[in-house]
Design an enzyme around this catalytic site. Structure first.
Site, PDB file in Angstrom:
ATOM      1  N   GLU A  68       0.819  -1.216   0.000  1.00 35.07           N
ATOM      2  CA  GLU A  68       0.000   0.000   0.000  1.00 35.07           C
ATOM      3  C   GLU A  68       0.854   1.268   0.000  1.00 35.07           C
ATOM      4  O   GLU A  68       0.587   2.207  -0.743  1.00 35.07           O
ATOM      5  CB  GLU A  68      -0.905   0.029   1.248  1.00 35.07           C
ATOM      6  CG  GLU A  68      -2.000  -1.004   1.250  1.00 35.07           C
ATOM      7  CD  GLU A  68      -2.748  -1.074   2.580  1.00 35.07           C
ATOM      8  OE1 GLU A  68      -3.611  -1.949   2.700  1.00 35.07           O
ATOM      9  OE2 GLU A  68      -2.469  -0.270   3.504  1.00 35.07           O
ATOM     10  N   LYS A 133      12.567  10.247  13.100  1.00 41.10           N
ATOM     11  CA  LYS A 133      12.015   8.902  13.344  1.00 41.10           C
ATOM     12  C   LYS A 133      13.118   8.006  13.910  1.00 41.10           C
ATOM     13  O   LYS A 133      13.512   7.013  13.298  1.00 41.10           O
ATOM     14  CB  LYS A 133      11.477   8.289  12.043  1.00 41.10           C
ATOM     15  CG  LYS A 133      10.095   8.735  11.655  1.00 41.10           C
ATOM     16  CD  LYS A 133       9.045   8.168  12.597  1.00 41.10           C
ATOM     17  CE  LYS A 133       7.663   8.515  12.091  1.00 41.10           C
ATOM     18  NZ  LYS A 133       6.622   8.116  13.017  1.00 41.10           N
TER      19      LYS A 133
END
Length: 164
Positions: A68, A133
């Site tokens: 996805e 991150k």
């Protein structure tokens, strides 16, 4: 921001959101990794991954999320580990290694939210991920340290039968 209408968040007994992700490598040499742009901050790069669906196995969720978000298919490899994030959100992420075998020209997130993808040398990816991150940078640091399919824990070899 990415919002899926039929998405159900799943949590483990300790209240951690169950997630799955893949370090997607161009080859089995594991020297180039694919990162995708963040849906919240399009100028930042992240490791593709997301929430697990109810009754979904971690490996299946990781493959689905990569398809996805990054528009790639590949050969799912070892489980690198289970990583916890506690600061702003309680997440527990199963991180797998995947060797990319197919790259789609257009994929779900590129069409719906304009997500981008890019190959990085592992060292460069760690630098890019480190500032915003850090938990994603940890995945790659663990890999560089010889991450094995032992769920993120070191496992000592068992002594042979009969040894004290």
């Amino acid at each position: 921001m990415k919002c899926k209408p039929n998405q159900t968040r799943t949590y483990d007994p300790e209240g951690f959101k169950k997630r799955a992700a893949c370090l997607c490598f161009r080859s089995e040499r594991e020297d180039e990794v694919l990162l995708v742009s963040s849906s919240r901050y399009p100028d930042r790069w992240i490791v593709p991954g997301g929430g697990m669906e109810p009754e979904e196995e971690p490996g299946g969720a990781a493959v689905r999320e990569v398809f996805e978000e990054a528009g790639v298919k590949g050969k799912l490899g070892r489980l690198l580990g289970n990583f916890e994030q506690n600061q702003d959100r309680k997440h527990r992420t199963y991180v797998y290694v995947l060797t990319v075998t197919e790259i789609l020209e257009d994929w779900e997130d590129s069409v719906s939210i304009g997500r981008k993808r890019e190959w990085f040398k592992v060292e460069d990816a760690i630098k890019v991920l480190q500032c915003h991150k850090p938990v994603h940078a940890e995945y790659l640091q663990k890999l560089k340290l010889g991450g094995s399919p032992t769920n993120g824990n070191s496992v000592a070899p068992s002594p042979p039968e009969g040894d004290p």
